[in-house]
Design a protein around this motif. Structure first.
Motif, mmCIF file in Angstrom:
data_model
loop_
_atom_site.group_PDB
_atom_site.id
_atom_site.type_symbol
_atom_site.label_atom_id
_atom_site.label_comp_id
_atom_site.label_asym_id
_atom_site.label_seq_id
_atom_site.Cartn_x
_atom_site.Cartn_y
_atom_site.Cartn_z
ATOM 1 N N ARG A 278 2.082 5.845 2.572
ATOM 2 C CA ARG A 278 2.688 4.375 3.008
ATOM 3 C C ARG A 278 2.079 4.292 4.483
ATOM 4 N N ASP A 297 3.172 11.994 -4.880
ATOM 5 C CA ASP A 297 4.644 12.766 -4.985
ATOM 6 C C ASP A 297 4.453 13.865 -4.505
ATOM 7 N N ASP A 303 8.627 8.920 -8.723
ATOM 8 C CA ASP A 303 9.065 7.713 -8.134
ATOM 9 C C ASP A 303 10.724 7.430 -8.899
ATOM 10 N N GLN A 304 11.589 6.883 -8.427
ATOM 11 C CA GLN A 304 12.878 6.838 -8.605
ATOM 12 C C GLN A 304 12.966 5.206 -8.922
ATOM 13 N N GLY A 306 14.418 1.733 -8.811
ATOM 14 C CA GLY A 306 14.978 0.884 -7.684
ATOM 15 C C GLY A 306 14.289 1.006 -6.430
ATOM 16 N N ARG A 307 13.632 2.023 -6.349
ATOM 17 C CA ARG A 307 12.935 2.462 -4.967
ATOM 18 C C ARG A 307 11.287 2.027 -5.019
ATOM 19 N N PRO A 308 10.917 1.588 -4.109
ATOM 20 C CA PRO A 308 9.402 1.240 -3.873
ATOM 21 C C PRO A 308 8.775 2.524 -4.340
ATOM 22 N N SER A 309 7.614 2.112 -5.102
ATOM 23 C CA SER A 309 6.684 3.195 -5.615
ATOM 24 C C SER A 309 5.810 4.103 -4.685
ATOM 25 N N ARG A 310 6.113 5.073 -4.671
ATOM 26 C CA ARG A 310 5.294 6.214 -4.006
ATOM 27 C C ARG A 310 3.713 6.192 -4.346
#
Length: 365
Positions: A278, A297, A303-304, A306-310
């Motif tokens: 990011r 990652d 990726d979790q 509900g979180r913005p995707s790394r």
């Protein structure tokens, strides 16, 4: 029209791509906003069904997937439990990668190998005693595996190999010693013994007639893909003392086999490691002509919900190498998370530095 747009048009018209020519780096791409990155992702999705891009691209107009600790074999459960009392990060060792040639078959085009200088030769593994499982114990064997695969697939896009010189080895195994100047020279010699000049992309090749490597990549640019197919290039991942030892008496890496992890202030600036996908620095330095590795990652944490995707941030960032613990064919056991391009492509046109009309498109191989 911007310089970058004009260069893209020239690529489309075939006006400046004689074999052996080097084209200028993309310019004027600072400060990509999130909205711009979202548009890049949409463009990528739209390009999935397009015909593959060809050899008019430059080396830094590609994006490939790499693996982190590419050699790794998980320790036994007993070893993991005992190691956790000494190393809080031991649970992050609970994964295995396929052999290097299998990864190449699946589309991986970049490797990261941890090196230990043991009894006069380089071995590939993570931590002595605690986490030393590997698919390729001897570096010479690892390089031979890559060479054999490359020989069978002569039109492949360039493969990159990052070497990290591990530091804890001498404390855990008296047969391991620090890599000195002679050891670094031996590493160069080993690379050249497996890959002759015509199969390597070296700093000298990229620098050409420029006064420094940094000048070359930010003005003249990287070589054309047509001149790089079937080749391999190497990067010394280390900073600090070992990098200084490697570059001493080799201004701008003259005569060296490897690039180094560098930055915008150094004359050997060409390859950067920016592991936060990011970071706003990634699209900026990619636009300036540098090559970048980032990570989709880390710590076996995909990726979790509900979180913005790394992962999406890494793919959209313009980083040329997107490294992962979950490459094609090795998804996360519980979530199915993996990092792969559409249609099992081995490479695609870079979403930041590639010609605008081709961004996200599969690269022919």
């Amino acid at each position: 029209m911007s310089d970058a747009a004009e260069r893209c048009l020239k690529l489309d018209r075939g006006e400046s791509v004689a074999r052996g020519a080097r084209l200028g780096g993309s310019r004027a791409l600072p400060g990509f906003a999130p909205a711009c990155l979202a548009l890049l992702l949409l463009g990528t999705m739209a390009a999935r069904g397009a015909e593959p891009a060809g050899d008019d691209l430059r080396l830094n107009q590609l994006q490939v997937i790499g693996t982190h600790n590419s050699y790794h074999v998980r320790p036994s459960e007993k070893t993991l439990r005992s190691s956790a009392t000494l190393r809080p990060d031991a649970r992050e060792w609970d994964y295995s990668h396929a052999p290097l040639d299998v990864q190449l078959d699946r589309g991986v085009r970049s490797f990261e190998l941890d090196l230990h200088y043991k009894e006069g030769s380089f071995e590939v593994f993570h931590v002595p005693v605690l986490d030393d499982g590997t698919t390729c114990r001897k570096l010479a064997d690892a390089l031979a595996t890559i060479r054999a695969w490359s020989d069978k697939h002569g039109r492949h896009v360039p493969i990159s190999v990052l070497f990290e010189l591990k530091t804890e080895g001498p404390r855990l195994d008296k047969r391991i010693r620090e890599v000195d100047a002679a050891g670094l020279d031996a590493l160069d010699e080993l690379i050249r013994s497996v890959f002759p000049a015509e199969r390597l992309i070296t700093p000298d090749l990229v620098r050409g007639n420029a006064s420094t490597l940094r000048e070359a990549v930010t003005t003249t640019g990287w070589p054309a893909l047509s001149d790089c197919r079937g080749r391999v290039f190497f990067v010394l991942h280390d900073e600090g003392r070992r990098r200084d030892t490697y570059t001493e008496n080799h201004p701008s890496l003259k005569g060296r086999a490897m690039f180094v992890r560098s930055d915008e202030q150094r004359d050997d600036g060409a390859v950067m490691i920016l592991d936060n996908p990011r970071s706003p620095d990634i699209p900026r330095v990619v636009g300036a002509g540098y090559m970048v590795r980032t990570r989709a990652d880390s710590g076996l944490k995909p990726d979790q919900p509900g979180r913005p995707s790394r992962r999406d941030a890494a793919l959209a960032s313009g980083a040329h190498i997107v490294s992962t613990d979950f490459p094609p064919g090795e998804p996360h056991a519980e979530t199915g998370y993996a990092v792969a391009f559409p249609d099992a492509a081995a490479a695609r046109v870079n979403p930041v530095s590639g010609p605008e009309n081709l961004r996200g498109q599969r690269v022919a191989e």
